[in-house]
Design a protein around this motif. Structure first.
Motif, short mmCIF file in Angstrom:
data_model
loop_
_atom_site.label_atom_id
_atom_site.label_comp_id
_atom_site.label_asym_id
_atom_site.label_seq_id
_atom_site.Cartn_x
_atom_site.Cartn_y
_atom_site.Cartn_z
N SER A 194 0.81 -1.00 -0.09
CA SER A 194 -0.09 0.11 0.08
C SER A 194 0.88 1.14 0.13
N ASN A 195 0.35 2.24 -0.85
CA ASN A 195 0.95 3.60 -1.19
C ASN A 195 0.06 4.70 -0.34
N ARG A 196 0.69 5.41 0.64
CA ARG A 196 -0.11 6.51 1.11
C ARG A 196 0.54 7.85 0.58
N GLY A 197 -0.31 8.29 -0.16
CA GLY A 197 0.06 9.53 -0.97
C GLY A 197 -0.39 9.41 -2.43
N HIS A 198 0.10 8.35 -2.93
CA HIS A 198 -0.26 7.84 -4.20
C HIS A 198 -1.82 7.06 -3.81
N ASP A 199 -1.78 6.79 -2.97
CA ASP A 199 -3.35 6.12 -2.20
C ASP A 199 -3.51 5.15 -3.38
N SER A 200 -2.72 4.07 -3.31
CA SER A 200 -2.83 2.74 -4.22
C SER A 200 -2.35 1.59 -3.57
#
Length: 359
Positions: free
Chosen positions: A272-278
Motif C-alpha cells: 500500500s502507498n499512502r500519498g499515491h493512495d494505491s
C-alpha cells in the motif's frame, strides 16, 4: 454435510478511549462485503490487532499511562462470541514504556510480541492459559539511526514470525535494519540473532514471508520501495535479491508506504502507498523471488494504512484511514489484478483488518 463457519473481520482504528475503536464484522465470502456486528470503546488508538481464531480471542495494542503518569504501551485481550462476534474484555496489561504500533502472536499462541516506533524497542508478553495477557517478560532496546529526519533514533515498526516459529524479523524504520531474533517460546524471550542492513533512507516498515519458497519481502516506508530477500530458515539470515519502487515513474508527490501481503499461492505481492493512495501489485518469479509490477490500483480513499486478503484470497479489503472507509476489491487469481466491487464499510479512521473464523 458440515456447514462452513462464519468468517469474521476485525478492525482496529485510531480513536479516543471514549469512542468506538475495535469493530467486529461478518464477512460475506460471496461478495467480499462487511456487516458491522459489534464495537467496543475504552481503548485509545487500538491500531493493530491479532486474532487467535481457535480460542476465539482477540488482542489489540492500545495506549496507557504508567504509575508516574507517563504515556506507555499496553495491550488488551478480548473473548469473542463465535456466534455473534461480540467482544468482551478479558484484561489490559502494560507492555512497553513507550507507545506501540504493532502486535504479533507466535504460532503456538503463547506469546504476544509488540513493537514501539517512538521507543525503538520490541517486547514479549506471555499469553496465559485463560487467554489473558501476562506482565511483560522481555524488552529489547534497538540501537542506531540513519540519514533522514525521521531516522534520528531507532524506530521499531513491526515484528513478523517465520513459518517454523523459530525466528522473528523486526523492521526498524529509524535504524534501516531488519533485526532477526530467535524465539524462546517457553521462556517468553527474544534472543538477538542476526542483522540485515538496508539502503540508507529506506525505512523498513512491514515484512512478509513467502508461503512456500525461501523468500521474504520488506516494504520501505520512507524510500517507497519493496526489497526481496532470500531467507535461510535454518540459519535465520536474509540475503538481498532486489529492490523495486512501489510507485509509477511519473508520480512526483509525497508518499509513504505501509502494508505488504502475499497471495496464498505465492504468485503475487501487494503493497500500500499512502500519498499515491494505491495498492501496487507485483508478480513474483517463483524461481528467483524477484518482482515485476503488474498494476497500481486506486484505493478509493486517502491514506491506505493497512489491508487484508480474505482467507480464500478472492477479495482484498483496504482500510483507508483518511477516507474513513474499508473498500472491497475483487482479486483475479490468474493476473493478481484488483477491481473495486462497489462494496464499502464506513468506520472512523480504520487502520488494521484481520480475518478469522472462531472456535
Amino acid at each position: 454435510m458440515e456447514q462452513s463457519k462464519q468468517v469474521f473481520a476485525f478492525i482496529g482504528s485510531y480513536a479516543e478511549a471514549d469512542t468506538p475503536s475495535v469493530y467486529s464484522c461478518a464477512y460475506d465470502e460471496q461478495t467480499g462485503s462487511l456487516k458491522l456486528l459489534h464495537q467496543v470503546d475504552g481503548l485509545k488508538n487500538p491500531t493493530f490487532l491479532e486474532v487467535h481464531g481457535e480460542k476465539a480471542r482477540l488482542y489489540a495494542i492500545t495506549e496507557s499511562v504508567n504509575e508516574a503518569g507517563q504515556k506507555c504501551g499496553a495491550a488488551a485481550a478480548f473473548a469473542v462470541n463465535p456466534s455473534t462476534g461480540e467482544m468482551s474484555l478479558l484484561n489490559k496489561e502494560i507492555t512497553l514504556p513507550a507507545t506501540t504500533c504493532h502486535i504479533a502472536l507466535d504460532h503456538t499462541y503463547t506469546n504476544a510480541i509488540v513493537a514501539s516506533y517512538h521507543g525503538g524497542m520490541v517486547g514479549v508478553s506471555p499469553i496465559l492459559e485463560d487467554g489473558k495477557l501476562g506482565p511483560i517478560s522481555d524488552i529489547k532496546q534497538h540501537e542506531g539511526k540513519s540519514i533522514l529526519p525521521a531516522q534520528t533514533q531507532p524506530r521499531a515498526h513491526s515484528v513478523f514470525i517465520d513459518a517454523n516459529n523459530r525466528y522473528a524479523v523486526a523492521c526498524d524504520l529509524g535504524a534501516d535494519k531488519l533485526i532477526i531474533y530467535k524465539l524462546n517460546i517457553d521462556n517468553h524471550r527474544l534472543i538477538p540473532h542476526s542483522i540485515t542492513e538496508v539502503a540508507p533512507g529506506s525505512g523498513p516498515r512491514h515484512f512478509a514471508f513467502h508461503p512456500s519458497k525461501p523468500y521474504g519481502y520488506v516494504i520501505n516506508e520512507l524510500g517507497s520501495t519493496v526489497m526481496a530477500f532470500h531467507y535461510d530458515a535454518e540459519h535465520g539470515t536474509l540475503t538481498e535479491l532486489q529492490s523495486v519502487s512501489t510507485l509509477p515513474e511519473n508520480f512526483a508527490g509525497e508518499n509513504g508506504t505501509a502494508d505488504i501481503h502475499l497471495s496464498n499461492d505465492g504468485k503475487f505481492l501487494y503493497g500500500s502507498n499512502r500519498g499515491h493512495d494505491s495498492i501496487v501489485v507485483y508478480a513474483i518469479d517463483e524461481a528467483t523471488g524477484k518482482l515485476e509490477v503488474v498494476e497500481y490500483t486506486s484505493t478509493l480513499g486517502g491514506h491506505p494504512r493497512n489491508f487484508g486478503l480474505s482467507p480464500d484470497n478472492r477479495f482484498v479489503l483496504v482500510a483507508n484511514r483518511d477516507g474513513n472507509n474499508i473498500v472491497t476489491f475483487a482479486r483475479d487469481a490468474a493476473t493478481g489484478k484488483l477491481t473495486a466491487t462497489g462494496s464499502e464499510l464506513n468506520v472512523s479512521k480504520p487502520v488494521c483488518i484481520k480475518f478469522s473464523t472462531l472456535g
